[in-house]
Design an enzyme around this catalytic site. Structure first.
Site, PDB file in Angstrom:
ATOM      1  NE  ARG A   8      -2.470  -5.589   7.022  1.00 15.14           N
ATOM      2  CZ  ARG A   8      -3.639  -6.104   6.664  1.00 15.14           C
ATOM      3  NH1 ARG A   8      -4.196  -7.072   7.371  1.00 15.14           N
ATOM      4  NH2 ARG A   8      -4.274  -5.649   5.590  1.00 15.14           N
TER       5      ARG A   8
ATOM      6  NE  ARG B 294      -6.044 -11.932   5.235  1.00 15.32           N
ATOM      7  CZ  ARG B 294      -6.736 -10.779   5.236  1.00 15.32           C
ATOM      8  NH1 ARG B 294      -6.947 -10.106   4.095  1.00 15.32           N
ATOM      9  NH2 ARG B 294      -7.199 -10.275   6.340  1.00 15.32           N
TER      10      ARG B 294
ATOM     11  CG  HIS C 156      -5.441  -6.124  -0.492  1.00 10.68           C
ATOM     12  ND1 HIS C 156      -6.674  -6.074   0.105  1.00 10.68           N
ATOM     13  CD2 HIS C 156      -5.529  -7.064  -1.476  1.00 10.68           C
ATOM     14  CE1 HIS C 156      -7.482  -6.945  -0.492  1.00 10.68           C
ATOM     15  NE2 HIS C 156      -6.809  -7.554  -1.463  1.00 10.68           N
TER      16      HIS C 156
ATOM     17  CG  ASN D 281      -3.733  -2.227   6.775  1.00 13.89           C
ATOM     18  OD1 ASN D 281      -3.590  -1.903   5.606  1.00 13.89           O
ATOM     19  ND2 ASN D 281      -4.777  -2.907   7.199  1.00 13.89           N
TER      20      ASN D 281
ATOM     21  CG  PHE E 251     -13.245   1.571   6.907  1.00 14.08           C
ATOM     22  CD1 PHE E 251     -12.804   1.006   5.722  1.00 14.08           C
ATOM     23  CD2 PHE E 251     -13.860   0.754   7.853  1.00 14.08           C
ATOM     24  CE1 PHE E 251     -12.967  -0.354   5.471  1.00 14.08           C
ATOM     25  CE2 PHE E 251     -14.027  -0.607   7.606  1.00 14.08           C
ATOM     26  CZ  PHE E 251     -13.575  -1.162   6.408  1.00 14.08           C
TER      27      PHE E 251
ATOM     28  CE  LYS F  76      -4.002  -2.188   2.214  1.00 14.50           C
ATOM     29  NZ  LYS F  76      -5.030  -2.062   3.301  1.00 14.50           N
TER      30      LYS F  76
ATOM     31  CE1 TYR G  74      -9.389  -2.915   0.215  1.00 13.45           C
ATOM     32  CE2 TYR G  74      -8.372  -1.094  -0.971  1.00 13.45           C
ATOM     33  CZ  TYR G  74      -8.272  -2.199  -0.141  1.00 13.45           C
ATOM     34  OH  TYR G  74      -7.034  -2.588   0.321  1.00 13.45           O
TER      35      TYR G  74
ATOM     36  CD  GLU H  21      -8.897  -9.158  -3.683  1.00 10.03           C
ATOM     37  OE1 GLU H  21      -9.776  -8.834  -2.871  1.00 10.03           O
ATOM     38  OE2 GLU H  21      -7.729  -9.439  -3.350  1.00 10.03           O
TER      39      GLU H  21
ATOM     40  CB  THR I 276      -7.308  -5.604   9.786  1.00 10.57           C
ATOM     41  OG1 THR I 276      -7.819  -6.763   9.125  1.00 10.57           O
ATOM     42  CG2 THR I 276      -7.647  -4.353   9.006  1.00 10.57           C
TER      43      THR I 276
HETATM   44  P1  ADP Z   1      -7.896  -6.742   5.568  1.00  8.61           P
HETATM   45  O1  ADP Z   1      -7.092  -5.790   4.710  1.00  8.61           O
HETATM   46  O2  ADP Z   1      -7.122  -7.241   6.752  1.00  8.61           O
HETATM   47  O3  ADP Z   1      -8.532  -7.846   4.762  1.00  8.61           O
HETATM   48  P2  ADP Z   1     -10.549  -5.529   5.641  1.00  8.61           P
HETATM   49  O4  ADP Z   1     -10.835  -6.255   4.366  1.00  8.61           O
HETATM   50  O5  ADP Z   1     -11.518  -5.686   6.757  1.00  8.61           O
HETATM   51  O6  ADP Z   1      -9.102  -5.881   6.206  1.00  8.61           O
HETATM   52  O7  ADP Z   1     -10.456  -3.979   5.340  1.00  8.61           O
HETATM   53  C1  ADP Z   1      -9.861  -3.505   4.149  1.00  8.61           C
HETATM   54  C2  ADP Z   1      -8.977  -2.347   4.487  1.00  8.61           C
HETATM   55  O8  ADP Z   1      -9.766  -1.268   4.957  1.00  8.61           O
HETATM   56  C3  ADP Z   1      -7.970  -2.587   5.618  1.00  8.61           C
HETATM   57  O9  ADP Z   1      -6.796  -3.270   5.193  1.00  8.61           O
HETATM   58  C4  ADP Z   1      -7.677  -1.178   6.067  1.00  8.61           C
HETATM   59  O10 ADP Z   1      -6.782  -0.503   5.171  1.00  8.61           O
HETATM   60  C5  ADP Z   1      -9.068  -0.530   5.951  1.00  8.61           C
HETATM   61  N1  ADP Z   1      -9.807  -0.623   7.214  1.00  8.61           N
HETATM   62  C6  ADP Z   1     -10.375  -1.736   7.748  1.00  8.61           C
HETATM   63  N2  ADP Z   1     -10.981  -1.466   8.915  1.00  8.61           N
HETATM   64  C7  ADP Z   1     -10.801  -0.136   9.128  1.00  8.61           C
HETATM   65  C8  ADP Z   1     -11.188   0.767  10.157  1.00  8.61           C
HETATM   66  N3  ADP Z   1     -11.898   0.368  11.216  1.00  8.61           N
HETATM   67  N4  ADP Z   1     -10.814   2.073  10.046  1.00  8.61           N
HETATM   68  C9  ADP Z   1     -10.098   2.501   8.979  1.00  8.61           C
HETATM   69  N5  ADP Z   1      -9.707   1.695   7.957  1.00  8.61           N
HETATM   70  C10 ADP Z   1     -10.041   0.395   8.032  1.00  8.61           C
HETATM   71 MG    MG Z   2      -9.938  -7.733   3.217  1.00  2.00          MG
END
Ligand code: ADP
Ligand code: MG
Length: 137
Positions: free
Chosen positions: A102, A85, A115, A112, A57, A9, A49, A126, A91
């Site tokens: 992370r 993962r 992805h 973070n 968010f 990212k 997304y 994807e 996350t």
């Molecule tokens: P992951 O990337 O671990 O699969 P998610 O798919 O739940 O997590 O979320 C996608 C992305 O959205 C996260 O990697 C992060 O960049 C952002 N995100 C997730 N939860 C939050 C939150 N509570 N506040 C701000 N950004 C968030």
């Molecule tokens: Mg995700």
């Protein structure tokens, strides 16, 4: 053999962590089958997304993901989806296990570092979002 999509990212690209993150994959049995550096448009980030479009968010996430260059990769290996993962960590970097990408390279739950696809089906979609067949070697 599975394939999965990884994105380094904008936060991690800006901080100069591309090489260190790729090393985690290559050192743990994930081969780079495809790779490119891109600056996502707002539309690309929105579409990628789209599954999160009703989350609070979403707007910030789209802004963040299009704020600077990213590196997108197709990772290939046994159990690649789950392995990636595990290497990524939770996350929220504050909750990510020690030694995960992370935990070591991320700042916040939004910025973070990486992805990773969360299922084989999503991985296929994807990968196809960013790569044509001839770009995967
Ligand atoms: P992951 O990337 O671990 O699969 P998610 O798919 O739940 O997590 O979320 C996608 C992305 O959205 C996260 O990697 C992060 O960049 C952002 N995100 C997730 N939860 C939050 C939150 N509570 N506040 C701000 N950004 C968030
Ligand atoms: Mg995700």
């Amino acid at each position: 053999m599975e394939q999965t999509l990884s994105i380094i990212k904008p936060d991690a690209v800006a901080k100069g962590f591309i090489g260190k993150i790729i090393d985690r994959f290559e050192s743990n049995g994930l081969r780079i089958a495809g790779m490119k550096k891109l600056h996502l448009s707002t539309k690309q980030a929105e579409d990628f997304y789209a599954v999160h479009k009703d989350r609070p968010f979403y707007a910030d996430l789209v802004k963040f993901m299009s704020s600077g260059p990213v590196v997108v990769m197709v990772l290939e290996g046994e159990n690649a989806v789950l392995k990636n993962r595990e290497l990524m960590g939770a996350t929220n970097p504050k909750e990510a296990d020690k030694g995960t990408i992370r935990a070591d390279f991320a700042q916040s739950i939004e910025a973070n570092a990486v992805h990773g696809s969360d299922s084989l089906e999503n991985a296929k979609n994807e990968v196809a979002f960013f790569f044509d067949g001839h770009e995967i070697l």
